[in-house]
Scaffold this motif. Structure first.
Motif, PDB file in Angstrom:
ATOM      1  N   MET A   1     -42.425 -55.502   8.832  1.00 34.16           N
ATOM      2  CA  MET A   1     -42.555 -54.329   7.971  1.00 34.16           C
ATOM      3  C   MET A   1     -41.549 -54.436   6.836  1.00 34.16           C
ATOM      4  N   LYS A   2     -41.798 -53.723   5.765  1.00 35.02           N
ATOM      5  CA  LYS A   2     -40.907 -53.743   4.604  1.00 35.02           C
ATOM      6  C   LYS A   2     -40.332 -52.349   4.346  1.00 35.02           C
ATOM      7  N   VAL A   3     -39.075 -52.354   3.909  1.00 38.05           N
ATOM      8  CA  VAL A   3     -38.368 -51.125   3.575  1.00 38.05           C
ATOM      9  C   VAL A   3     -38.371 -50.957   2.060  1.00 38.05           C
ATOM     10  N   HIS A   4     -38.621 -49.736   1.601  1.00 45.22           N
ATOM     11  CA  HIS A   4     -38.721 -49.425   0.174  1.00 45.22           C
ATOM     12  C   HIS A   4     -37.760 -48.296  -0.192  1.00 45.22           C
ATOM     13  N   TYR A   5     -37.523 -48.128  -1.501  1.00 42.31           N
ATOM     14  CA  TYR A   5     -36.885 -46.912  -2.006  1.00 42.31           C
ATOM     15  C   TYR A   5     -37.722 -46.414  -3.170  1.00 42.31           C
ATOM     16  N   LEU A   6     -37.331 -45.267  -3.747  1.00 39.22           N
ATOM     17  CA  LEU A   6     -38.156 -44.645  -4.776  1.00 39.22           C
ATOM     18  C   LEU A   6     -38.108 -45.400  -6.101  1.00 39.22           C
ATOM     19  N   GLY A   7     -36.956 -45.997  -6.419  1.00 40.52           N
ATOM     20  CA  GLY A   7     -36.839 -46.745  -7.661  1.00 40.52           C
ATOM     21  C   GLY A   7     -36.743 -45.880  -8.902  1.00 40.52           C
ATOM     22  N   PRO A  89     -27.728 -44.843   1.291  1.00 44.16           N
ATOM     23  CA  PRO A  89     -28.322 -44.156   2.440  1.00 44.16           C
ATOM     24  C   PRO A  89     -27.265 -43.552   3.352  1.00 44.16           C
ATOM     25  N   SER A  90     -27.535 -42.349   3.823  1.00 43.43           N
ATOM     26  CA  SER A  90     -26.668 -41.733   4.827  1.00 43.43           C
ATOM     27  C   SER A  90     -26.949 -42.370   6.183  1.00 43.43           C
ATOM     28  N   ASP A  91     -26.038 -42.170   7.126  1.00 39.67           N
ATOM     29  CA  ASP A  91     -26.276 -42.663   8.478  1.00 39.67           C
ATOM     30  C   ASP A  91     -27.539 -42.041   9.064  1.00 39.67           C
ATOM     31  N   ASP A  92     -27.757 -40.756   8.775  1.00 46.99           N
ATOM     32  CA  ASP A  92     -28.968 -40.104   9.281  1.00 46.99           C
ATOM     33  C   ASP A  92     -30.217 -40.756   8.711  1.00 46.99           C
ATOM     34  N   MET A  93     -30.176 -41.144   7.446  1.00 48.24           N
ATOM     35  CA  MET A  93     -31.326 -41.826   6.848  1.00 48.24           C
ATOM     36  C   MET A  93     -31.579 -43.166   7.532  1.00 48.24           C
ATOM     37  N   LEU A  94     -30.520 -43.922   7.780  1.00 43.92           N
ATOM     38  CA  LEU A  94     -30.683 -45.215   8.449  1.00 43.92           C
ATOM     39  C   LEU A  94     -31.234 -45.034   9.859  1.00 43.92           C
ATOM     40  N   HIS A  95     -30.764 -44.014  10.567  1.00 42.23           N
ATOM     41  CA  HIS A  95     -31.328 -43.713  11.880  1.00 42.23           C
ATOM     42  C   HIS A  95     -32.810 -43.376  11.746  1.00 42.23           C
ATOM     43  N   GLY A  96     -33.149 -42.600  10.709  1.00 39.36           N
ATOM     44  CA  GLY A  96     -34.544 -42.225  10.509  1.00 39.36           C
ATOM     45  C   GLY A  96     -35.429 -43.428  10.233  1.00 39.36           C
ATOM     46  N   ILE A  97     -34.938 -44.374   9.435  1.00 44.32           N
ATOM     47  CA  ILE A  97     -35.710 -45.587   9.174  1.00 44.32           C
ATOM     48  C   ILE A  97     -35.914 -46.360  10.471  1.00 44.32           C
ATOM     49  N   ARG A  98     -34.841 -46.450  11.277  1.00 45.94           N
ATOM     50  CA  ARG A  98     -34.984 -47.115  12.571  1.00 45.94           C
ATOM     51  C   ARG A  98     -35.991 -46.372  13.468  1.00 45.94           C
ATOM     52  N   ASP A  99     -35.983 -45.038  13.423  1.00 42.34           N
ATOM     53  CA  ASP A  99     -36.955 -44.264  14.190  1.00 42.34           C
ATOM     54  C   ASP A  99     -38.375 -44.640  13.765  1.00 42.34           C
ATOM     55  N   TRP A 113     -39.953 -58.532  12.630  1.00 38.66           N
ATOM     56  CA  TRP A 113     -39.358 -58.808  11.318  1.00 38.66           C
ATOM     57  C   TRP A 113     -39.292 -57.551  10.463  1.00 38.66           C
ATOM     58  N   VAL A 114     -38.128 -57.332   9.832  1.00 35.13           N
ATOM     59  CA  VAL A 114     -37.940 -56.244   8.884  1.00 35.13           C
ATOM     60  C   VAL A 114     -37.379 -56.832   7.601  1.00 35.13           C
ATOM     61  N   GLY A 115     -38.026 -56.576   6.485  1.00 36.47           N
ATOM     62  CA  GLY A 115     -37.564 -57.071   5.194  1.00 36.47           C
ATOM     63  C   GLY A 115     -37.535 -55.970   4.163  1.00 36.47           C
ATOM     64  N   GLY A 116     -37.137 -56.329   2.951  1.00 33.51           N
ATOM     65  CA  GLY A 116     -37.184 -55.410   1.831  1.00 33.51           C
ATOM     66  C   GLY A 116     -38.425 -55.676   1.000  1.00 33.51           C
ATOM     67  N   GLY A 127     -33.277 -51.546  -3.536  1.00 31.12           N
ATOM     68  CA  GLY A 127     -31.941 -51.248  -4.032  1.00 31.12           C
ATOM     69  C   GLY A 127     -30.877 -52.007  -3.265  1.00 31.12           C
ATOM     70  N   ASP A 128     -29.724 -52.186  -3.905  1.00 30.88           N
ATOM     71  CA  ASP A 128     -28.680 -53.045  -3.335  1.00 30.88           C
ATOM     72  C   ASP A 128     -28.165 -52.544  -1.990  1.00 30.88           C
ATOM     73  N   ALA A 129     -27.848 -51.240  -1.898  1.00 34.80           N
ATOM     74  CA  ALA A 129     -27.224 -50.714  -0.681  1.00 34.80           C
ATOM     75  C   ALA A 129     -28.179 -50.806   0.512  1.00 34.80           C
ATOM     76  N   LEU A 130     -29.427 -50.429   0.303  1.00 36.55           N
ATOM     77  CA  LEU A 130     -30.386 -50.446   1.403  1.00 36.55           C
ATOM     78  C   LEU A 130     -30.772 -51.884   1.772  1.00 36.55           C
ATOM     79  N   TYR A 131     -30.867 -52.745   0.762  1.00 40.33           N
ATOM     80  CA  TYR A 131     -31.246 -54.127   1.052  1.00 40.33           C
ATOM     81  C   TYR A 131     -30.139 -54.853   1.814  1.00 40.33           C
TER      82      TYR A 131
END
Length: 251
Positions: A1-7, A89-99, A113-116, A127-131
């Motif tokens: 799966m791929k992780v995105h941000y709003l951009g 990303p906040s810790d809660d956001m990272l937990h949410g992505i993992r959820d 596999w998890v990518g950007g 984005g740099d921080a999330l990637y």
């Protein structure tokens, strides 16, 4: 799966406004005639408060990964994170992505596999921080207890000040979206979540309506009825919750 941000620019907001923003994203995608979207482009979207919003859901091809092959190959999870404004990303956001990731694995047949978004498609997303987090294996943040206002009790347990908790219970419901008035509320909410009485996504440190209802359910579980189960904390019910869930109570 791929992780995105709003951009695009995105501003931090109270949790009760996040669902409307997700609907706004969906509306903009459906209005994009060039792309021809049949729904919001992402399978799930995640806000800074650990809210996970269903987009296309499981077993649905995404529209966000850049090419037909990538959209068929990978699910898409989008963080409500901007290229300016709220960019980390906040810790809660990272937990949410993992959820969301675990939901896709358990019920959607997703692989390990998890990518950007940038993996396989030329883009700056997510984005740099999330990637950076994705490249480290997308780990859950370390769980640390909130700093108790009255220090720690025996064994380093969090301390909840009963008088401050009662004050928060009286003040917070009409002040949704305002700063947390007392951090000990979060300790109590975490205990109510563990008891199955409060949804994790509304355990935000405010003693609002959801927390009042959850605490009233705890009071009823303790044997209280009527006006004695009004959702406002009392010493006996709070002591029982503290004993069961690992914190201490200061009068």
């Amino acid at each position: 799966m791929k992780v995105h941000y709003l951009g695009t620019a995105y501003t931090s907001r109270p949790h009760e406004q996040c669902a409307a923003y997700v609907r706004q994203i969906r509306a903009s995608h459906l209005a994009n005639r060039k792309e021809g979207y049949v729904d919001v482009a992402y399978n799930f979207l995640v806000c800074e408060h650990r809210g996970v919003f269903e987009g296309r859901g499981v077993h649905k091809r995404t529209g966000a990964n850049g090419t037909a092959a990538l959209n068929t190959q990978d699910y898409a999870v989008c963080a409500l994170l901007g290229s300016s404004g709220l960019t980390k990303p906040s810790d809660d956001m990272l937990h949410g992505i993992r959820d969301a990731i675990e939901e896709l694995r358990e019920h959607g047949g997703a692989g390990k596999w998890v990518g950007g978004h940038k993996d396989g498609h030329p883009t700056s997303c997510p984005g740099d921080a999330l990637y950076d987090w994705v490249q480290r294996g997308a780990p859950r943040p370390a769980v640390t207890p909130p700093p108790p206002a009255s220090g720690s009790g025996s064994g380093g347990k969090p301390v909840v000040d009963l008088s401050r908790l009662i004050a928060a219970a009286k003040a917070d419901p009409p002040k949704r979206g305002t700063p947390v008035s007392y951090y000990g509320v979060k300790t109590v909410e975490s205990a109510l979540v563990a008891e199955g009485l409060l949804a994790r996504e509304v355990a935000d440190g405010h003693y609002g309506t959801a927390t009042v209802l959850a605490y009233a359910a705890w009071q009823r579980r303790c044997g209280y009825k009527g006006g004695d189960a009004d959702g406002k904390p009392g010493p006996a019910s709070l002591e029982k919750l503290a004993k069961k869930r690992g914190f201490t109570v200061a009068p």
